[in-house]
Design a protein around this motif. Structure first.
Motif, PDB file in Angstrom:
ATOM      1  N   GLY A 156       0.954  -1.189  -0.051  1.00 53.14           N
ATOM      2  CA  GLY A 156      -0.154   0.039  -0.305  1.00 53.14           C
ATOM      3  C   GLY A 156       0.829   1.030  -0.165  1.00 53.14           C
ATOM      4  N   ALA A 157       2.044   1.374   0.479  1.00 52.25           N
ATOM      5  CA  ALA A 157       2.808   2.330   0.618  1.00 52.25           C
ATOM      6  C   ALA A 157       3.809   2.367  -0.614  1.00 52.25           C
ATOM      7  CB  ALA A 157       3.685   2.079   1.798  1.00 52.25           C
ATOM      8  N   GLY A 158       3.746   1.123  -1.527  1.00 53.65           N
ATOM      9  CA  GLY A 158       4.570   1.273  -2.778  1.00 53.65           C
ATOM     10  C   GLY A 158       5.706   0.655  -2.713  1.00 53.65           C
ATOM     11  N   CYS A 159       6.021  -0.219  -1.546  1.00 49.05           N
ATOM     12  CA  CYS A 159       7.465  -0.895  -1.601  1.00 49.05           C
ATOM     13  C   CYS A 159       7.343  -1.990  -1.041  1.00 49.05           C
ATOM     14  CB  CYS A 159       8.377   0.053  -0.861  1.00 49.05           C
ATOM     15  SG  CYS A 159       7.818   0.428   0.643  1.00 49.05           S
ATOM     16  N   GLY A 160       6.270  -2.854  -1.126  1.00 48.11           N
ATOM     17  CA  GLY A 160       6.417  -4.340  -0.662  1.00 48.11           C
ATOM     18  C   GLY A 160       6.330  -5.443  -1.480  1.00 48.11           C
ATOM     19  N   VAL A 161       6.787  -5.240  -2.651  1.00 54.22           N
ATOM     20  CA  VAL A 161       6.869  -6.367  -3.608  1.00 54.22           C
ATOM     21  C   VAL A 161       8.085  -7.389  -3.233  1.00 54.22           C
ATOM     22  CG1 VAL A 161       7.488  -7.127  -6.136  1.00 54.22           C
ATOM     23  CG2 VAL A 161       6.102  -4.955  -5.564  1.00 54.22           C
ATOM     24  N   GLY A 162       8.915  -6.732  -2.875  1.00 51.45           N
ATOM     25  CA  GLY A 162      10.025  -7.828  -2.447  1.00 51.45           C
ATOM     26  C   GLY A 162       9.721  -8.675  -1.147  1.00 51.45           C
ATOM     27  N   LEU A 163       8.833  -8.369  -0.180  1.00 52.36           N
ATOM     28  CA  LEU A 163       8.268  -9.202   0.633  1.00 52.36           C
ATOM     29  C   LEU A 163       7.008 -10.015   0.303  1.00 52.36           C
ATOM     30  CD1 LEU A 163       8.538  -7.146   3.885  1.00 52.36           C
ATOM     31  CD2 LEU A 163      10.223  -8.764   3.001  1.00 52.36           C
ATOM     32  N   ALA A 164       6.214  -9.366  -0.740  1.00 53.35           N
ATOM     33  CA  ALA A 164       4.899  -9.891  -1.003  1.00 53.35           C
ATOM     34  C   ALA A 164       5.266 -11.371  -2.003  1.00 53.35           C
ATOM     35  CB  ALA A 164       4.149  -8.843  -1.784  1.00 53.35           C
ATOM     36  N   VAL A 165       5.993 -11.018  -2.764  1.00 53.47           N
ATOM     37  CA  VAL A 165       6.302 -12.227  -3.738  1.00 53.47           C
ATOM     38  C   VAL A 165       6.968 -13.295  -2.999  1.00 53.47           C
ATOM     39  CG1 VAL A 165       7.573 -12.967  -5.862  1.00 53.47           C
ATOM     40  CG2 VAL A 165       6.577 -10.882  -5.881  1.00 53.47           C
ATOM     41  N   PRO A 166       7.912 -13.244  -2.324  1.00 53.71           N
ATOM     42  CA  PRO A 166       8.681 -14.670  -1.587  1.00 53.71           C
ATOM     43  C   PRO A 166       7.394 -15.074  -0.634  1.00 53.71           C
ATOM     44  CG  PRO A 166       9.856 -12.777  -1.283  1.00 53.71           C
ATOM     45  CD  PRO A 166       8.912 -12.403  -2.084  1.00 53.71           C
ATOM     46  N   ASN A 167       6.724 -14.369   0.004  1.00 53.01           N
ATOM     47  CA  ASN A 167       5.758 -14.748   1.162  1.00 53.01           C
ATOM     48  C   ASN A 167       4.654 -15.288   0.427  1.00 53.01           C
ATOM     49  OD1 ASN A 167       4.729 -14.781   3.860  1.00 53.01           O
ATOM     50  ND2 ASN A 167       3.198 -13.113   3.106  1.00 53.01           N
ATOM     51  N   LEU A 168       4.269 -14.761  -0.680  1.00 48.27           N
ATOM     52  CA  LEU A 168       3.199 -15.678  -1.374  1.00 48.27           C
ATOM     53  C   LEU A 168       3.640 -17.215  -1.902  1.00 48.27           C
ATOM     54  CD1 LEU A 168       0.258 -15.468  -2.570  1.00 48.27           C
ATOM     55  CD2 LEU A 168       1.130 -14.419  -4.581  1.00 48.27           C
ATOM     56  N   THR A 169       4.656 -16.857  -2.618  1.00 50.85           N
ATOM     57  CA  THR A 169       5.464 -18.170  -3.076  1.00 50.85           C
ATOM     58  C   THR A 169       5.414 -19.260  -1.985  1.00 50.85           C
ATOM     59  OG1 THR A 169       6.453 -16.908  -4.553  1.00 50.85           O
ATOM     60  CG2 THR A 169       7.055 -19.296  -4.359  1.00 50.85           C
ATOM     61  N   LEU A 170       6.090 -18.960  -0.824  1.00 51.50           N
ATOM     62  CA  LEU A 170       6.245 -19.805   0.267  1.00 51.50           C
ATOM     63  C   LEU A 170       5.158 -20.083   0.882  1.00 51.50           C
ATOM     64  CD1 LEU A 170       8.496 -21.209   2.105  1.00 51.50           C
ATOM     65  CD2 LEU A 170       8.296 -19.086   3.500  1.00 51.50           C
ATOM     66  N   GLY A 171       4.075 -19.331   1.078  1.00 47.76           N
ATOM     67  CA  GLY A 171       2.844 -19.668   1.554  1.00 47.76           C
ATOM     68  C   GLY A 171       2.151 -20.601   0.618  1.00 47.76           C
ATOM     69  N   LEU A 172       1.855 -20.601  -0.597  1.00 48.38           N
ATOM     70  CA  LEU A 172       1.504 -21.586  -1.337  1.00 48.38           C
ATOM     71  C   LEU A 172       2.055 -22.702  -1.482  1.00 48.38           C
ATOM     72  CD1 LEU A 172       0.586 -19.364  -4.393  1.00 48.38           C
ATOM     73  CD2 LEU A 172      -1.045 -20.478  -2.674  1.00 48.38           C
ATOM     74  N   ALA A 173       3.545 -22.755  -1.511  1.00 45.99           N
ATOM     75  CA  ALA A 173       4.139 -24.093  -1.331  1.00 45.99           C
ATOM     76  C   ALA A 173       3.584 -24.756   0.042  1.00 45.99           C
ATOM     77  CB  ALA A 173       5.449 -23.698  -1.530  1.00 45.99           C
ATOM     78  N   ASP A 174       3.568 -23.922   1.173  1.00 45.14           N
ATOM     79  CA  ASP A 174       3.249 -24.807   2.351  1.00 45.14           C
ATOM     80  C   ASP A 174       1.906 -24.991   2.284  1.00 45.14           C
ATOM     81  OD1 ASP A 174       5.786 -24.281   3.428  1.00 45.14           O
ATOM     82  OD2 ASP A 174       5.161 -22.464   4.419  1.00 45.14           O
ATOM     83  N   LEU A 175       0.933 -24.672   1.607  1.00 43.22           N
ATOM     84  CA  LEU A 175      -0.254 -24.946   1.725  1.00 43.22           C
ATOM     85  C   LEU A 175      -0.527 -26.230   0.720  1.00 43.22           C
ATOM     86  CD1 LEU A 175      -2.354 -21.616   1.419  1.00 43.22           C
ATOM     87  CD2 LEU A 175      -2.226 -23.496   3.641  1.00 43.22           C
ATOM     88  N   ALA A 176      -0.047 -26.309  -0.501  1.00 36.36           N
ATOM     89  CA  ALA A 176      -0.097 -27.439  -1.253  1.00 36.36           C
ATOM     90  C   ALA A 176       0.570 -28.640  -1.001  1.00 36.36           C
ATOM     91  CB  ALA A 176       0.672 -27.082  -2.643  1.00 36.36           C
ATOM     92  N   PRO A 177      -0.319 -29.751  -1.243  1.00 34.85           N
ATOM     93  CA  PRO A 177       0.263 -31.051  -0.967  1.00 34.85           C
ATOM     94  C   PRO A 177       1.633 -31.254  -1.604  1.00 34.85           C
ATOM     95  CG  PRO A 177      -1.818 -31.255  -1.364  1.00 34.85           C
ATOM     96  CD  PRO A 177      -1.627 -29.932  -1.865  1.00 34.85           C
ATOM     97  N   PRO A 178       2.624 -32.033  -1.174  1.00 32.27           N
ATOM     98  CA  PRO A 178       4.077 -32.145  -1.929  1.00 32.27           C
ATOM     99  C   PRO A 178       3.679 -32.626  -3.330  1.00 32.27           C
ATOM    100  CG  PRO A 178       3.982 -33.146   0.173  1.00 32.27           C
ATOM    101  CD  PRO A 178       2.686 -32.519   0.039  1.00 32.27           C
ATOM    102  N   ALA A 179       2.777 -33.395  -3.558  1.00 29.89           N
ATOM    103  CA  ALA A 179       2.509 -34.042  -4.817  1.00 29.89           C
ATOM    104  C   ALA A 179       1.906 -32.902  -6.083  1.00 29.89           C
ATOM    105  CB  ALA A 179       1.545 -35.271  -5.041  1.00 29.89           C
TER     106      ALA A 179
END
Length: 138
Positions: A58-81
């Protein structure tokens, strides 16, 4: 909103009277904040990281945290297969998101590009703050 900066920021800077050199420096700075965020990401507490990345977006500078956080969050939620398929979906979603962002935001941008940035920043920052206040630490 995620793609508003790369698709609309040059127009905002033009409206503010910035020349091409200033626009290039701002765009390069945005890339730099993404790199810095990605580098510090492993050292951050994961508890409220989603909320913090939303506030920073929202402040214009969060991409560097949002992208790895989203990627890691999705990887954690998804079953390994299914992790590969889920992360492929994330990457595949990047391209339509970049294309659709200007179309979806067009009604807001018609009110003025500065107004559009202000409102998307306020909404994203408020959502991040609300998430931070309601999120329980694990």
């Amino acid at each position: 909103m995620f793609y508003m900066a790369p698709t609309q920021l040059p127009l905002l800077l033009r409206d503010l009277g910035a020349g091409p050199a200033v626009t290039e420096v701002v765009v390069a700075g945005s890339t730099l904040t993404g790199a810095v965020g990605a580098l510090v990401f492993p050292r951050l507490s994961k508890g409220k990281l989603t909320a913090v990345s939303l506030v920073l977006l929202g402040a214009g500078c969060g991409v560097g945290l949002a992208v790895p956080n989203l990627t890691l969050g999705l990887a954690d939620l998804a079953p390994p297969a299914h992790r590969g398929r889920v992360l492929n979906g994330l990457v595949a979603g990047i391209f339509p998101g970049r294309f659709l962002s200007p179309l979806v935001l067009a009604p807001l941008v018609q009110q003025g590009i500065a107004t559009a940035f202000t409102w998307t920043g306020v909404v994203t920052t408020t959502a991040g703050a609300a998430l931070a206040l309601t999120h329980e630490e694990n």
